[in-house]
Write a protein that holds these residues in place. Structure first.
Motif, short mmCIF file in Angstrom:
data_model
loop_
_atom_site.label_atom_id
_atom_site.label_comp_id
_atom_site.label_asym_id
_atom_site.label_seq_id
_atom_site.Cartn_x
_atom_site.Cartn_y
_atom_site.Cartn_z
N GLY A 1 -58.62 19.97 -32.96
CA GLY A 1 -59.03 17.92 -32.94
C GLY A 1 -60.57 18.26 -32.52
N VAL A 2 -61.17 19.19 -32.78
CA VAL A 2 -62.18 18.55 -31.91
C VAL A 2 -63.27 17.52 -33.50
N HIS A 3 -64.16 17.11 -33.20
CA HIS A 3 -64.79 16.38 -34.01
C HIS A 3 -66.76 17.47 -34.08
N VAL A 4 -66.91 17.37 -35.11
CA VAL A 4 -67.38 19.11 -35.91
C VAL A 4 -68.54 17.46 -36.81
N ARG A 5 -69.60 18.06 -36.30
CA ARG A 5 -70.68 17.12 -37.74
C ARG A 5 -71.48 17.70 -38.25
N LEU A 6 -71.78 18.07 -39.27
CA LEU A 6 -72.70 18.93 -39.47
C LEU A 6 -73.81 17.21 -40.28
N ASP A 7 -75.04 18.39 -40.03
CA ASP A 7 -76.41 17.87 -39.76
C ASP A 7 -77.55 18.34 -40.67
N PHE A 8 -78.53 18.00 -41.07
CA PHE A 8 -79.74 19.36 -42.15
C PHE A 8 -80.97 18.34 -41.70
N GLN A 9 -82.20 18.61 -41.39
CA GLN A 9 -83.15 18.81 -41.31
C GLN A 9 -84.18 18.07 -42.23
N ASN A 10 -84.79 17.48 -41.92
CA ASN A 10 -85.35 15.95 -42.52
C ASN A 10 -86.59 17.27 -42.87
N LEU A 11 -87.84 16.35 -43.63
CA LEU A 11 -89.53 17.41 -43.27
C LEU A 11 -90.10 17.31 -42.33
N ASP A 12 -89.70 16.02 -41.96
CA ASP A 12 -90.33 14.87 -40.47
C ASP A 12 -89.47 15.29 -39.35
N ARG B 1 -77.75 22.16 -37.86
CA ARG B 1 -77.23 22.05 -37.28
C ARG B 1 -75.20 21.68 -37.90
N LEU B 2 -74.82 22.67 -36.30
CA LEU B 2 -72.97 21.95 -36.35
C LEU B 2 -73.02 21.52 -34.86
N VAL B 3 -72.78 20.22 -34.55
CA VAL B 3 -72.29 19.65 -33.93
C VAL B 3 -71.14 19.44 -33.29
N PHE B 4 -70.94 19.90 -31.52
CA PHE B 4 -69.27 19.89 -31.44
C PHE B 4 -68.97 19.18 -30.34
N ASP B 5 -68.07 18.46 -30.34
CA ASP B 5 -68.05 17.01 -29.35
C ASP B 5 -66.39 17.87 -28.45
N THR B 6 -67.43 18.50 -27.93
CA THR B 6 -66.35 19.43 -26.92
C THR B 6 -65.72 18.39 -25.42
N ASP B 7 -67.02 17.71 -25.62
CA ASP B 7 -66.69 16.37 -24.05
C ASP B 7 -65.01 15.70 -24.90
N ALA B 8 -64.37 15.10 -25.49
CA ALA B 8 -63.86 14.51 -25.95
C ALA B 8 -62.30 15.48 -26.27
N TYR B 9 -62.84 16.62 -26.87
CA TYR B 9 -61.76 17.98 -26.64
C TYR B 9 -61.50 17.82 -25.43
#
Length: 113
Positions: free
Chosen positions: A19-30, A62-70
């Motif tokens: 039940g951990v929310h995980v977000r995948l982001d990519f880094q833009n040129l800026d 990057r993977l961003v894990f919402d550990t606080d909610a967990y």
């Protein structure tokens, strides 16, 4: 096609972190970040289906894990409310597995297979 997967083990509880929310982001040129996808870990602590795109560009993600909610769901205070694991995808299509070993006051990660 490249794929990205993750698996979270809660070492303080001795099992998978479901039940951990995980977000995948990519880094833009800026150097700002944009969200690509999001998911929640299943009962085995894994993200299924894998994050996959026809083409992952050679850049930072990057993977961003919402550990606080967990941890809050178990009434456990944690020191790291969010964990960001940044990594680089290269030119050749392949599978990237990014496991997370988690406890309320620490974490570790590595390039899995």
């Amino acid at each position: 096609m490249s794929t990205i997967s993750t698996h979270i083990l809660d070492t303080s509880r001795g099992g998978p972190a479901n039940g951990v929310h995980v977000r995948l982001d990519f880094q833009n040129l800026d150097e700002s970040w944009s969200q690509v996808a999001e998911a929640w870990t299943d009962d085995d602590g894994r993200v299924k289906p894998f994050f996959s795109l026809r083409l992952f560009l050679t850049q930072n993600y990057r993977l961003v894990f919402d550990t606080d909610a967990y941890f809050s769901a178990y009434n456990i205070e944690c020191f790291y409310p969010q964990i960001c694991v940044t990594f680089k995808i290269g030119d050749s299509p392949q599978h990237y597995h990014v496991p997370l070993l988690l406890s309320p006051y620490g974490y570790s990660t590595y390039r899995g297979s």
